[in-house]
Design a protein around this motif. Structure first.
Motif, PDB file in Angstrom:
ATOM      1  N   LEU A  43     -44.673 -19.809 -22.281  1.00 23.85           N
ATOM      2  CA  LEU A  43     -45.636 -18.742 -22.521  1.00 23.85           C
ATOM      3  C   LEU A  43     -45.108 -17.841 -23.636  1.00 23.85           C
ATOM      4  CD1 LEU A  43     -46.544 -19.781 -19.719  1.00 23.85           C
ATOM      5  CD2 LEU A  43     -47.214 -17.445 -19.174  1.00 23.85           C
ATOM      6  N   GLN A  44     -45.811 -17.849 -24.742  1.00 24.47           N
ATOM      7  CA  GLN A  44     -45.335 -17.156 -25.935  1.00 24.47           C
ATOM      8  C   GLN A  44     -46.252 -15.980 -26.291  1.00 24.47           C
ATOM      9  OE1 GLN A  44     -45.488 -19.186 -29.881  1.00 24.47           O
ATOM     10  NE2 GLN A  44     -43.272 -19.005 -29.805  1.00 24.47           N
ATOM     11  N   ARG A  45     -45.646 -14.846 -26.655  1.00 18.88           N
ATOM     12  CA  ARG A  45     -46.413 -13.679 -27.086  1.00 18.88           C
ATOM     13  C   ARG A  45     -47.071 -13.956 -28.436  1.00 18.88           C
ATOM     14  NH1 ARG A  45     -45.324  -8.389 -25.511  1.00 18.88           N
ATOM     15  NH2 ARG A  45     -45.303  -7.767 -27.696  1.00 18.88           N
ATOM     16  N   ARG A  46     -48.365 -13.779 -28.487  1.00 19.53           N
ATOM     17  CA  ARG A  46     -49.102 -13.974 -29.730  1.00 19.53           C
ATOM     18  C   ARG A  46     -50.053 -12.804 -29.960  1.00 19.53           C
ATOM     19  NH1 ARG A  46     -48.895 -19.199 -32.439  1.00 19.53           N
ATOM     20  NH2 ARG A  46     -47.022 -20.174 -31.585  1.00 19.53           N
ATOM     21  N   VAL A  47     -50.425 -12.602 -31.223  1.00 17.23           N
ATOM     22  CA  VAL A  47     -51.408 -11.576 -31.577  1.00 17.23           C
ATOM     23  C   VAL A  47     -52.796 -12.192 -31.420  1.00 17.23           C
ATOM     24  CG1 VAL A  47     -52.226  -9.979 -33.338  1.00 17.23           C
ATOM     25  CG2 VAL A  47     -49.791 -10.560 -33.211  1.00 17.23           C
ATOM     26  N   GLY A  48     -53.658 -11.513 -30.672  1.00 14.65           N
ATOM     27  CA  GLY A  48     -54.975 -12.067 -30.395  1.00 14.65           C
ATOM     28  C   GLY A  48     -56.116 -11.149 -30.781  1.00 14.65           C
ATOM     29  N   TYR A  49     -57.208 -11.251 -30.048  1.00 15.81           N
ATOM     30  CA  TYR A  49     -58.442 -10.531 -30.365  1.00 15.81           C
ATOM     31  C   TYR A  49     -58.192  -9.032 -30.525  1.00 15.81           C
ATOM     32  CZ  TYR A  49     -63.387  -9.210 -29.978  1.00 15.81           C
ATOM     33  OH  TYR A  49     -64.646  -8.707 -30.214  1.00 15.81           O
ATOM     34  N   LYS A  50     -58.697  -8.485 -31.638  1.00 13.80           N
ATOM     35  CA  LYS A  50     -58.538  -7.067 -31.984  1.00 13.80           C
ATOM     36  C   LYS A  50     -57.058  -6.669 -32.050  1.00 13.80           C
ATOM     37  CE  LYS A  50     -62.959  -6.295 -32.225  1.00 13.80           C
ATOM     38  NZ  LYS A  50     -63.629  -6.065 -33.543  1.00 13.80           N
ATOM     39  N   ASN A  51     -56.214  -7.635 -32.422  1.00 11.30           N
ATOM     40  CA  ASN A  51     -54.768  -7.426 -32.611  1.00 11.30           C
ATOM     41  C   ASN A  51     -54.023  -7.065 -31.319  1.00 11.30           C
ATOM     42  OD1 ASN A  51     -55.331  -7.970 -35.257  1.00 11.30           O
ATOM     43  ND2 ASN A  51     -54.890  -5.926 -36.036  1.00 11.30           N
ATOM     44  N   ASN A  52     -54.603  -7.406 -30.181  1.00 11.29           N
ATOM     45  CA  ASN A  52     -53.916  -7.206 -28.907  1.00 11.29           C
ATOM     46  C   ASN A  52     -53.002  -8.385 -28.607  1.00 11.29           C
ATOM     47  OD1 ASN A  52     -55.141  -4.688 -28.105  1.00 11.29           O
ATOM     48  ND2 ASN A  52     -57.038  -5.825 -27.765  1.00 11.29           N
ATOM     49  N   ILE A  53     -51.878  -8.115 -27.943  1.00 17.67           N
ATOM     50  CA  ILE A  53     -50.912  -9.148 -27.602  1.00 17.67           C
ATOM     51  C   ILE A  53     -51.327  -9.867 -26.312  1.00 17.67           C
ATOM     52  CG2 ILE A  53     -48.497  -9.642 -27.061  1.00 17.67           C
ATOM     53  CD1 ILE A  53     -48.970  -8.701 -29.932  1.00 17.67           C
ATOM     54  N   PHE A  54     -51.198 -11.195 -26.312  1.00 14.61           N
ATOM     55  CA  PHE A  54     -51.473 -11.966 -25.098  1.00 14.61           C
ATOM     56  C   PHE A  54     -50.443 -13.083 -24.990  1.00 14.61           C
ATOM     57  CE2 PHE A  54     -53.354 -14.567 -28.322  1.00 14.61           C
ATOM     58  CZ  PHE A  54     -53.420 -15.847 -27.823  1.00 14.61           C
ATOM     59  N   LYS A  55     -50.408 -13.736 -23.831  1.00 11.22           N
ATOM     60  CA  LYS A  55     -49.476 -14.841 -23.603  1.00 11.22           C
ATOM     61  C   LYS A  55     -50.216 -16.168 -23.809  1.00 11.22           C
ATOM     62  CE  LYS A  55     -45.721 -12.596 -22.285  1.00 11.22           C
ATOM     63  NZ  LYS A  55     -45.248 -12.667 -20.893  1.00 11.22           N
ATOM     64  N   MET A  56     -49.721 -16.961 -24.747  1.00  4.77           N
ATOM     65  CA  MET A  56     -50.329 -18.245 -25.062  1.00  4.77           C
ATOM     66  C   MET A  56     -49.546 -19.375 -24.393  1.00  4.77           C
ATOM     67  SD  MET A  56     -51.206 -19.901 -28.794  1.00  4.77           S
ATOM     68  CE  MET A  56     -49.558 -20.568 -29.087  1.00  4.77           C
ATOM     69  N   TRP A  57     -50.268 -20.275 -23.726  1.00 14.01           N
ATOM     70  CA  TRP A  57     -49.652 -21.393 -23.020  1.00 14.01           C
ATOM     71  C   TRP A  57     -49.368 -22.555 -23.963  1.00 14.01           C
ATOM     72  CZ3 TRP A  57     -49.198 -22.215 -17.464  1.00 14.01           C
ATOM     73  CH2 TRP A  57     -49.550 -21.095 -16.711  1.00 14.01           C
ATOM     74  N   LYS A  58     -48.188 -23.164 -23.799  1.00 13.04           N
ATOM     75  CA  LYS A  58     -47.842 -24.381 -24.530  1.00 13.04           C
ATOM     76  C   LYS A  58     -46.937 -25.227 -23.647  1.00 13.04           C
ATOM     77  CE  LYS A  58     -47.208 -24.070 -29.028  1.00 13.04           C
ATOM     78  NZ  LYS A  58     -46.631 -23.773 -30.361  1.00 13.04           N
ATOM     79  N   PHE A  59     -46.846 -26.512 -23.967  1.00 21.11           N
ATOM     80  CA  PHE A  59     -45.803 -27.317 -23.361  1.00 21.11           C
ATOM     81  C   PHE A  59     -44.495 -27.006 -24.084  1.00 21.11           C
ATOM     82  CE2 PHE A  59     -49.039 -30.622 -21.912  1.00 21.11           C
ATOM     83  CZ  PHE A  59     -48.846 -30.343 -20.572  1.00 21.11           C
ATOM     84  N   THR A  60     -43.402 -27.009 -23.362  1.00 20.04           N
ATOM     85  CA  THR A  60     -42.093 -26.749 -23.965  1.00 20.04           C
ATOM     86  C   THR A  60     -41.707 -27.891 -24.898  1.00 20.04           C
ATOM     87  OG1 THR A  60     -41.329 -25.442 -22.082  1.00 20.04           O
ATOM     88  CG2 THR A  60     -39.645 -26.421 -23.487  1.00 20.04           C
ATOM     89  N   THR A  61     -41.347 -27.553 -26.127  1.00 23.12           N
ATOM     90  CA  THR A  61     -40.916 -28.583 -27.086  1.00 23.12           C
ATOM     91  C   THR A  61     -39.570 -28.265 -27.719  1.00 23.12           C
ATOM     92  OG1 THR A  61     -42.078 -27.495 -28.929  1.00 23.12           O
ATOM     93  CG2 THR A  61     -43.306 -29.151 -27.682  1.00 23.12           C
ATOM     94  N   MET A  62     -39.079 -27.029 -27.506  1.00 31.10           N
ATOM     95  CA  MET A  62     -37.840 -26.623 -28.169  1.00 31.10           C
ATOM     96  C   MET A  62     -36.843 -26.077 -27.141  1.00 31.10           C
ATOM     97  SD  MET A  62     -39.582 -24.750 -31.506  1.00 31.10           S
ATOM     98  CE  MET A  62     -38.197 -24.930 -32.622  1.00 31.10           C
ATOM     99  N   VAL A  63     -35.602 -25.957 -27.573  1.00 33.08           N
ATOM    100  CA  VAL A  63     -34.559 -25.440 -26.691  1.00 33.08           C
ATOM    101  C   VAL A  63     -34.805 -23.962 -26.410  1.00 33.08           C
ATOM    102  CG1 VAL A  63     -32.846 -27.097 -27.524  1.00 33.08           C
ATOM    103  CG2 VAL A  63     -33.055 -24.862 -28.644  1.00 33.08           C
ATOM    104  N   LYS A  64     -34.257 -23.468 -25.320  1.00 30.75           N
ATOM    105  CA  LYS A  64     -34.418 -22.064 -24.962  1.00 30.75           C
ATOM    106  C   LYS A  64     -33.828 -21.160 -26.046  1.00 30.75           C
ATOM    107  CE  LYS A  64     -34.184 -22.883 -19.955  1.00 30.75           C
ATOM    108  NZ  LYS A  64     -33.408 -22.656 -18.719  1.00 30.75           N
ATOM    109  N   GLY A  65     -34.532 -20.066 -26.321  1.00 30.64           N
ATOM    110  CA  GLY A  65     -34.041 -19.109 -27.310  1.00 30.64           C
ATOM    111  C   GLY A  65     -34.229 -19.567 -28.744  1.00 30.64           C
ATOM    112  N   SER A  66     -35.058 -20.588 -28.960  1.00 29.05           N
ATOM    113  CA  SER A  66     -35.229 -21.144 -30.310  1.00 29.05           C
ATOM    114  C   SER A  66     -35.802 -20.136 -31.298  1.00 29.05           C
ATOM    115  CB  SER A  66     -36.116 -22.387 -30.262  1.00 29.05           C
ATOM    116  OG  SER A  66     -37.388 -22.066 -29.726  1.00 29.05           O
ATOM    117  N   SER A  67     -36.601 -19.184 -30.790  1.00 32.42           N
ATOM    118  CA  SER A  67     -37.229 -18.205 -31.690  1.00 32.42           C
ATOM    119  C   SER A  67     -36.219 -17.259 -32.322  1.00 32.42           C
ATOM    120  CB  SER A  67     -38.287 -17.388 -30.932  1.00 32.42           C
ATOM    121  OG  SER A  67     -37.692 -16.651 -29.884  1.00 32.42           O
ATOM    122  N   LYS A  68     -34.977 -17.283 -31.818  1.00 29.92           N
ATOM    123  CA  LYS A  68     -33.924 -16.427 -32.377  1.00 29.92           C
ATOM    124  C   LYS A  68     -32.868 -17.252 -33.121  1.00 29.92           C
ATOM    125  CE  LYS A  68     -34.528 -12.995 -28.716  1.00 29.92           C
ATOM    126  NZ  LYS A  68     -33.894 -12.274 -27.578  1.00 29.92           N
TER     127      LYS A  68
END
Length: 248
Positions: A43-68
């Motif tokens: 579950l990844q934080r993404r910018v959505g409708y009217k620039n509000n933050i929401f959690k987007m669902w995906k299947f895991t494809t990368m190692v933990k902490g990959s965004s850093k």
């Protein structure tokens, strides 16, 4: 009227899609549970409708902490952060299927501007940031179709991926998404659903630019090899430096 019809279509399509892809879901869940880091959902934080933050669902494809790690939010070809089974999920776009839950609950639509991580959202020009999510973000859309192989550009020899994304990819992608907002219709959404399937099967096809009238023309770096573009850009930078030196 278009907005109401789009929401009805989203609900119907999300229910239908869940029924159709349920075997793929089950197989993917079982494999993810038994391989890699045994994580299924991301579950990844993404910018959505009217620039509000929401959690987007995906299947895991990368190692933990990959965004850093490494290039952070940007993924390259043969990125070492991607897990073995994750490569197949990403190549086939199966990793995006859990976003059907987002569509059903209303935080996303089937078609719309691709929701970005906050760091990538702020790489858009400011005028794009102000309007891009006046429409709900989508599982797919014109930006996703044209940049179905974004990793190819970011991974080209001699490319600084972060700089190239900020200076070249983000502005054009923003222009594409604004084009969608200005031309949104049920018929265009149907075309984009078809084109999404088409470019998955024929990744080098130029059908989107041939079929969609008034689509912003491709920038030079999409029409030539990256090596040629970078060489021309280097010569232009050298020329600009020489002109600047003459003024001093």
């Amino acid at each position: 009227m278009y907005g109401i019809l789009k929401r009805i279509i989203d609900i119907l399509l999300s229910i239908t899609a869940l029924l159709i892809v349920s075997p793929v879901f089950i197989i993917s869940i079982l494999i993810l549970a038994c391989t890699g880091e045994h994580e299924i959902w991301y579950l990844q934080r993404r910018v959505g409708y009217k620039n509000n933050i929401f959690k987007m669902w995906k299947f895991t494809t990368m190692v933990k902490g990959s965004s850093k790690m490494g290039t952070c939010s940007l993924t390259l070809r043969n990125d070492p952060r991607v897990l073995p089974f994750g490569r197949l999920l990403r190549k086939t776009k199966i990793n995006e299927l859990p976003q059907i839950f987002n569509v059903f609950t209303g935080s996303m639509s089937m078609i719309g501007p691709r929701p970005q991580m906050e760091v990538d959202f702020y790489r858009y020009p400011e005028y794009v940031q102000q309007v891009i999510y006046n429409s709900k973000p989508g599982i797919t859309g014109i930006g996703s179709i044209i940049f179905r192989d974004e990793e190819k550009y970011l991974s080209a020899p001699g490319v600084d991926p972060v700089k190239f994304y900020e200076e070249d990819i983000a502005p054009y992608k923003g222009t594409l998404e604004i084009w969608y907002l200005n031309n949104a219709s049920t018929w265009l959404d149907i075309k984009l659903i078809f084109l999404t399937a088409w470019v998955i099967l024929f990744s080098d096809s130029d059908l989107p630019h041939k079929w969609l009238k008034g689509l912003p023309p491709k920038p030079e770096w999409m029409n030539v090899s990256m090596e040629s573009f970078l060489a021309q850009k280097c010569l232009l930078d050298i020329s600009n430096e020489q002109e600047f030196d003459k003024l001093l």
